[in-house]
Design a protein around this motif. Structure first.
Motif, short mmCIF file in Angstrom:
data_model
loop_
_atom_site.label_atom_id
_atom_site.label_comp_id
_atom_site.label_asym_id
_atom_site.label_seq_id
_atom_site.Cartn_x
_atom_site.Cartn_y
_atom_site.Cartn_z
N ALA A 84 -15.10 -6.54 5.89
CA ALA A 84 -13.88 -6.63 5.08
C ALA A 84 -13.40 -5.22 4.81
O ALA A 84 -14.12 -4.42 4.20
N THR A 85 -12.22 -4.90 5.27
CA THR A 85 -11.70 -3.54 5.11
C THR A 85 -10.57 -3.49 4.10
O THR A 85 -9.81 -4.44 3.95
N GLY A 86 -10.45 -2.34 3.45
CA GLY A 86 -9.43 -2.14 2.43
C GLY A 86 -8.11 -1.70 3.02
O GLY A 86 -7.94 -1.57 4.23
N GLY A 87 -7.15 -1.45 2.13
CA GLY A 87 -5.81 -1.10 2.56
C GLY A 87 -5.71 0.30 3.14
O GLY A 87 -6.61 1.13 3.01
N ALA A 121 5.73 -2.72 6.16
CA ALA A 121 5.13 -3.32 4.96
C ALA A 121 5.87 -2.89 3.70
O ALA A 121 6.21 -3.72 2.85
N THR A 122 6.15 -1.59 3.57
CA THR A 122 6.85 -1.13 2.37
C THR A 122 8.33 -1.51 2.42
O THR A 122 8.96 -1.71 1.38
N GLY A 153 -4.00 -5.94 2.75
CA GLY A 153 -2.78 -5.13 2.82
C GLY A 153 -1.89 -5.44 1.62
O GLY A 153 -1.32 -6.53 1.54
N ILE A 154 -1.77 -4.51 0.71
CA ILE A 154 -1.16 -4.79 -0.58
C ILE A 154 0.32 -5.14 -0.51
O ILE A 154 0.77 -6.11 -1.12
N TRP A 155 1.12 -4.38 0.24
CA TRP A 155 2.57 -4.58 0.13
C TRP A 155 3.07 -5.79 0.91
O TRP A 155 3.93 -6.52 0.43
#
Length: 361
Positions: free
Chosen positions: A138-141, A262-263, A86-88
């Protein structure tokens, strides 16, 4: 600790691929994962469920947790569904843990921060490599982009959004992810088609990534500055998140994206950090980010939102409250670790919540 509860049915429904599934967020290390594993084992015993019926995916959104990936998988053992990126939240955790040091100053996220950056690309590769070595997913955002309401995806703007999403997700498929989360379900057919064209199986666990990711790789913050647009965007997201949260809503739509905690976390964290280091604006080097500048930007946004968003006196009061609460987060000497904890503990939120409960009696 926080968790999201996705679905619960008895093991008799396993043929429908449904069960007690959890999404574990905010975890910092294996000791917390072990606590959850103990909870799952106790629950299975109490409910007379076979051991391993409960499954959990851990969101690696805290930079500290990247140093205990194998330990987290081991702690959950048969209850693990794998790990998620999760990027943010991840970027916000870097500011939370190290952001009082200038070498961790994160630039304008819309202009300079993406999964292409070395520190985030390394993070994703480390998660995928660790999971696949242990036979875990492994899952992406999450895809935050949304199409125009009512669109059938054939208009030009929708095509631009779809192409950007597919370009981003193709990069993650090539790295080795096993799947994604999507907010706007209208995008699902396009992403499924992308997967069929570029992956040979339902997942890519068989792909082994032999990576040598170092601490330096994970903590090398990208270079770049702060823009006026980036400042305005972060201010708007923080205020709007609080505005909706006070109404009991955990997400909202802004400029074609779904925004959530998150944002909101990265937005308020970046503004706090930019104020701390009096960061100059790229498009106006004479101007630096100060409390006065942030207050001016917040006031300008609130004025527009009062006219365009609020339809009642109650909504205008809520927006004003959101503005002042966001400024408190921007200016505080020691920011709360999570924006949701701050909001839940805030007197204003408790007052509104109690009024809502009373009105339902």
């Amino acid at each position: 600790m926080e968790s999201s509860f996705c679905s619960i049915e008895t093991s008799k429904s396993s043929s429908r691929f449904s069960g007690p599934y959890f999404y574990l967020s905010k975890i910092e290390g294996a000791s917390e994962a072990k606590l959850w594993n103990n909870i799952f084992e106790w629950s299975e015993n109490e409910l007379d469920l076979p051991q391993g019926t409960i499954k959990a995916c851990v969101l690696i959104e805290n930079v500290i947790s990247t140093f205990e990936l194998e330990e987290i998988l081991y702690a959950l053992k048969d209850h693990s569904l794998g790990l998620n990126c999760g990027i943010w939240d991840y970027c916000a955790s870097i500011i939370s843990k190290f952001g009082d040091r200038k070498e961790f100053l994160l630039p304008d996220r819309n202009k300079y921060v993406s999964m292409d950056q070395h520190f985030l690309n390394s993070y994703m590769k480390l998660v995928i490599g660790t999971c696949h070595a242990r036979g875990a997913l492994a899952t992406g955002g999450m895809v935050a982009a949304t199409l125009k309401p009512g669109s059938n995806s054939s208009d030009e703007k929708s095509k631009i959004v779809i192409n950007k999403v597919l370009e981003s997700k193709l990069k993650e498929i090539k790295i080795g992810v096993d799947g994604f989360m999507v907010y706007d379900i209208r995008l699902v057919p396009y992403i499924n088609e992308l997967w069929k064209k570029n992956a040979s199986a339902p997942n890519q666990i068989e792909r082994q990534l032999h990576v040598n990711i170092t601490t330096q790789d994970l903590l090398s913050i990208p270079k770049g500055g702060v823009t006026s647009q980036g400042l305005r965007h972060n201010v708007a997201v923080a205020i709007l998140f609080i505005y909706h949260w006070l109404a009991g809503i955990g997400h909202f739509f802004y400029n074609g994206n779904v925004e959530d905690s998150a944002t909101a976390e990265i937005s308020r964290a970046q503004i706090w950090q930019w104020i701390r280091f009096a960061t100059p604006l790229e498009d106006d080097p004479e101007q630096v980010v100060t409390p006065n500048l942030v207050e001016k930007v917040a006031s300008q946004f609130a004025s527009r939102a009062h006219r365009n968003l609020c339809r009642s006196a109650a909504e205008r009061k809520r927006l004003t409250a959101a503005r002042y609460m966001s400024l408190e987060l921007f200016y505080t000497r020691k920011p709360p670790e999570f924006i949701t904890s701050y909001l839940n503990d805030n007197h204003k939120f408790r007052t509104l919540h109690n009024k809502a409960l009373a009105s339902n009696l």
